[in-house]
Design an enzyme around this catalytic site. Structure first.
Site, mmCIF file in Angstrom:
data_model
loop_
_atom_site.group_PDB
_atom_site.id
_atom_site.type_symbol
_atom_site.label_atom_id
_atom_site.label_comp_id
_atom_site.label_asym_id
_atom_site.label_seq_id
_atom_site.Cartn_x
_atom_site.Cartn_y
_atom_site.Cartn_z
ATOM 1 N N GLU A 116 41.381 -13.364 -13.075
ATOM 2 C CA GLU A 116 41.004 -12.255 -12.734
ATOM 3 C C GLU A 116 40.319 -12.050 -10.810
ATOM 4 O O GLU A 116 40.199 -10.541 -10.899
ATOM 5 C CB GLU A 116 39.734 -11.808 -13.321
ATOM 6 C CG GLU A 116 39.788 -11.575 -15.317
ATOM 7 C CD GLU A 116 40.704 -10.826 -16.121
ATOM 8 O OE1 GLU A 116 42.087 -10.103 -15.449
ATOM 9 O OE2 GLU A 116 40.914 -10.549 -17.368
ATOM 10 N N HIS A 154 31.987 -9.287 -15.453
ATOM 11 C CA HIS A 154 33.014 -8.606 -16.220
ATOM 12 C C HIS A 154 33.005 -9.710 -17.463
ATOM 13 O O HIS A 154 32.834 -11.355 -17.752
ATOM 14 C CB HIS A 154 34.474 -8.964 -15.583
ATOM 15 C CG HIS A 154 35.810 -9.103 -17.252
ATOM 16 N ND1 HIS A 154 35.469 -7.922 -17.713
ATOM 17 C CD2 HIS A 154 36.834 -9.718 -17.014
ATOM 18 C CE1 HIS A 154 36.545 -8.131 -18.741
ATOM 19 N NE2 HIS A 154 37.398 -9.220 -18.630
ATOM 20 N N HIS A 194 33.655 -9.790 -22.508
ATOM 21 C CA HIS A 194 33.926 -9.552 -23.676
ATOM 22 C C HIS A 194 33.011 -9.236 -24.686
ATOM 23 O O HIS A 194 33.200 -9.363 -25.298
ATOM 24 C CB HIS A 194 34.424 -10.698 -24.160
ATOM 25 C CG HIS A 194 36.171 -10.710 -23.051
ATOM 26 N ND1 HIS A 194 37.487 -10.490 -23.126
ATOM 27 C CD2 HIS A 194 36.718 -10.040 -21.804
ATOM 28 C CE1 HIS A 194 38.165 -10.966 -21.992
ATOM 29 N NE2 HIS A 194 38.150 -10.420 -21.730
ATOM 30 N N TYR A 197 20.615 9.594 -22.234
ATOM 31 C CA TYR A 197 20.444 9.841 -20.381
ATOM 32 C C TYR A 197 20.391 8.775 -19.663
ATOM 33 O O TYR A 197 20.969 8.651 -18.425
ATOM 34 C CB TYR A 197 18.865 10.576 -20.705
ATOM 35 C CG TYR A 197 18.295 10.277 -20.764
ATOM 36 C CD1 TYR A 197 17.666 8.804 -19.615
ATOM 37 C CD2 TYR A 197 17.393 10.232 -21.904
ATOM 38 C CE1 TYR A 197 16.551 7.762 -19.271
ATOM 39 C CE2 TYR A 197 16.432 8.794 -21.687
ATOM 40 C CZ TYR A 197 15.967 7.833 -21.284
ATOM 41 O OH TYR A 197 14.979 7.229 -20.607
ATOM 42 N N HIS A 252 39.752 -4.288 -24.056
ATOM 43 C CA HIS A 252 40.204 -5.556 -22.871
ATOM 44 C C HIS A 252 38.149 -5.855 -22.595
ATOM 45 O O HIS A 252 38.020 -7.229 -23.370
ATOM 46 C CB HIS A 252 40.287 -5.553 -21.118
ATOM 47 C CG HIS A 252 40.248 -6.227 -20.302
ATOM 48 N ND1 HIS A 252 41.272 -7.075 -19.660
ATOM 49 C CD2 HIS A 252 39.419 -7.355 -20.843
ATOM 50 C CE1 HIS A 252 40.358 -8.377 -19.149
ATOM 51 N NE2 HIS A 252 39.882 -8.290 -19.704
ATOM 52 N N TYR A 301 14.607 6.187 -9.094
ATOM 53 C CA TYR A 301 13.741 5.865 -10.151
ATOM 54 C C TYR A 301 13.221 4.813 -9.804
ATOM 55 O O TYR A 301 14.666 3.686 -9.250
ATOM 56 C CB TYR A 301 14.328 5.847 -11.659
ATOM 57 C CG TYR A 301 14.167 4.855 -12.843
ATOM 58 C CD1 TYR A 301 13.314 5.462 -13.726
ATOM 59 C CD2 TYR A 301 14.419 3.781 -13.224
ATOM 60 C CE1 TYR A 301 12.743 5.256 -14.643
ATOM 61 C CE2 TYR A 301 14.246 3.423 -14.116
ATOM 62 C CZ TYR A 301 12.906 3.904 -15.240
ATOM 63 O OH TYR A 301 13.174 3.083 -15.905
#
Length: 235
Positions: free
Chosen positions: A94, A113, A115, A134, A176, A229
């Protein structure tokens, strides 16, 4: 030495190509720890998922096909933004979307990334996450988009991911998993954890019925508050 080596076509490891070797070594160590933490938190299993981190004029990415328990700092693969491997190693399949995200988003320092269970479940439904809560704003907008399916490791996947990530810090990848972005690894992990939690909550709400969806106006108020924030007051 590095300039002569490049002229002669010699491939040196990145620790010799760049002066701050201690920083690079620390980054490799942090990546290794993060890979293991993702498994401990249940965001990845086995060899699934990968990490990419900006490192000056190049980037580091986790190796291909290695399990978290076997991964070592020296296994992290250094790559130029041209796609050339620096030194040795086989990068994650990837690596393209890690490269493209880091190249196009200068504010991003780390890409995670996963799964993870709930994000992947909703991604397999090709379902965008609406503003049912929110905290969707933690991903940078009023939705968490789901990119259409594309074969892993392809430029097509990178292209649809970049589109889904426009003005966002996270997206789902159809059939994915999930991508989370951050200023650094700690920030990217916080985004990944929050998105997985939101996906679990949304999945749970759908078991009962259709959740109430916040309006665009309500979400704009949240996004405005999110801009300051957690920041310390000046003065």
């Amino acid at each position: 030495m590095p300039l002569l080596a490049e002229c002669w076509g010699i491939s040196l490891p990145p620790d010799l190509l760049f002066p701050d070797t201690r920083s690079i070594s620390r980054l490799r160590q942090k990546m290794t720890e993060m890979v293991q933490k993702l498994v401990i938190l249940g965001l990845n299993r086995g060899t699934s998922g990968n990490i990419g981190v900006r490192c000056g004029d190049f980037f580091l990415v986790t190796p291909s096909g290695a399990g978290a328990e076997d991964m070592k700092p020296e296994d992290m693969v250094a790559m130029r933004f041209s796609g050339e491997v620096i030194g040795s190693g086989s990068p994650s399949s990837e690596w393209l979307f890690h490269r493209d995200i880091l190249a196009s988003r200068p504010e991003v320092g780390a890409v995670i990334h996963t799964h993870s269970r709930y994000a992947t479940t909703l991604a397999c439904l090709n379902r965008e996450i609406p503003p049912f809560h929110y905290m969707i704003a933690a991903a940078g907008g009023n939705t968490i988009r789901c990119a259409p399916y594309a074969l892993f490791g392809t430029q097509e996947l990178s292209d649809v991911a970049l589109q889904a990530l426009q003005n966002r810090k996270a997206c789902l990848l159809g059939n994915h998993g999930m991508i989370a972005l951050g200023e650094d690894l700690t920030d990217a992990l916080a985004v990944a954890v929050e998105v997985e939690s939101l996906c679990e909550q949304y999945w749970g709400a759908l078991q009962v019925g259709e959740p109430n969806i916040l309006t665009d106006g309500e979400m704009q108020e949240v996004l405005r508050k999110f801009k300051c924030y957690g920041r310390k007051r000046q003065g």
